[in-house]
Design an enzyme around this catalytic site. Structure first.
Site, PDB file in Angstrom:
ATOM      1  CB  SER A 115      -8.920  -0.947   4.150  1.00 30.54           C
ATOM      2  OG  SER A 115      -9.558  -2.123   3.692  1.00 30.54           O
ATOM      3  CD  GLU A 122      -5.265   0.439   2.738  1.00 38.15           C
ATOM      4  OE1 GLU A 122      -5.915   0.363   1.664  1.00 38.15           O
ATOM      5  OE2 GLU A 122      -5.063  -0.545   3.469  1.00 38.15           O
ATOM      6  NE  ARG A 132      -3.779  -2.283   0.021  1.00 36.24           N
ATOM      7  CZ  ARG A 132      -3.563  -3.418  -0.650  1.00 36.24           C
ATOM      8  NH1 ARG A 132      -2.464  -3.557  -1.407  1.00 36.24           N
ATOM      9  NH2 ARG A 132      -4.420  -4.416  -0.597  1.00 36.24           N
TER      10      ARG A 132
END
Length: 303
Positions: free
Chosen positions: A226, A296, A176
């Site tokens: 998320s 995130e 990520r």
């Protein structure tokens, strides 16, 4: 330079592409966020080059966004200039099993074009609400795959308006993340290489992934996907649920009852509501497991 003076100059430079005090809630999938001092959606590469060269040398903060699908903008808004890489950067070309997409292309659209062209590899992207540029910067992924598996090169622009191509090995892809995150470069175009595959099989996989997403994610409420990264060997959603956070609420922000790693906007949630929930979740997960969850989502602006 004052806001009125900057807006006046930019509006003359890019007529019809500049707004003052634009609510960022209009440009995030959370539907949350205070106003940006100046908001620009350039009509193309030339216009973007004019913008960045105008900003270059001036002491003005500059931020680039895509669809705002991984973004929490604070309630006080953003001081400076926000640039949206949007529809003007949404072209897609297909050359055998290679896809060349503008950074403003929605990731789901690129997956659809790939399917119709018999190019496999982007099935995982079905239903992800971000743009291609943002997906590369964040190395977006799902179902065990990510953009790093497909990207061959990107075209970027620096703050002097110069264009440069960088291959995948220069992008520092990680879980990520990439080295484009937080840099002064803006992604304009992405080249992905897939594999030849039967379109019907691609469609079947995409439908399966989409059905799984609909069953396991709270798609009926605004969210940013998320909120936390998965720590090694664990999933953030499981940790949050086991820590007793599922359903926890602050104002109109709620830890989703469907998927605990989502915080949803039930209607009038503020960024402050979301931030309070984030801190509570981090605290309770740490108390239970000794694990610090890291974000995130990206946070911009001021309270």
């Amino acid at each position: 330079m004052t806001l009125p003076a900057g807006f006046k100059e930019l509006n003359a430079l890019l007529p019809g592409q500049v707004k003052a005090n634009e609510p960022m809630a209009r440009h995030t999938t959370w539907r949350i966020g205070g106003p940006a001092d100046i908001f620009v959606e350039p009509a193309g590469v030339k216009e973007l080059a004019r913008l960045v060269t105008w900003v270059y040398g001036r002491d003005l903060p500059l931020y680039f966004i895509g669809n705002g699908s991984n973004l929490l903008v604070k309630d006080g808004g953003i001081r400076g200039i926000v640039v949206k890489i949007g529809r003007a950067f949404g072209q897609v070309q297909v050359r055998e099993t290679t896809l060349i997409a503008g950074a403003g292309t929605m990731l789901g659209l690129l997956a659809s074009v790939a399917q119709k062209s018999g190019v496999g590899g982007l099935e995982f992207a079905t239903g992800i609400p971000g743009t291609v540029g943002g997906a590369v910067v964040m190395n977006a992924g799902a179902n065990g795959s990510s953009m790093a598996d497909l990207v061959q090169e990107v075209m970027v622009m620096d703050l002097s308006g110069e264009l440069e191509r960088r291959n995948a090995g220069e992008l520092g892809f990680g879980y990520r993340t990439s080295n484009l995150l937080g840099s002064s470069l803006v992604v304009l175009e992405v080249t992905c290489r897939g594999v030849a595959r039967d379109p019907d099989r691609i469609r079947a996989d995409m439908e399966q992934y989409l059905a799984r997403r609909r069953a396991s994610q709270p798609l009926s409420y605004p969210s940013a996907g998320s909120v936390f990264k998965n720590p090694p060997g664990k999933t953030a959603g499981w940790l949050i649920e086991q820590a007793g956070c599922k359903g926890m609420r602050q104002g109109d922000a709620q830890v989703s009852l469907v998927h605990a790693n989502f915080i949803v906007n039930l209607g009038r949630a503020t960024a402050r509501d979301v931030q309070i929930l984030i801190h509570r979740v981090q605290q309770l997960v740490y108390e239970r497991f000794g694990i610090t969850l890291t974000l995130e989502v990206q946070v911009l602006g001021e309270d």
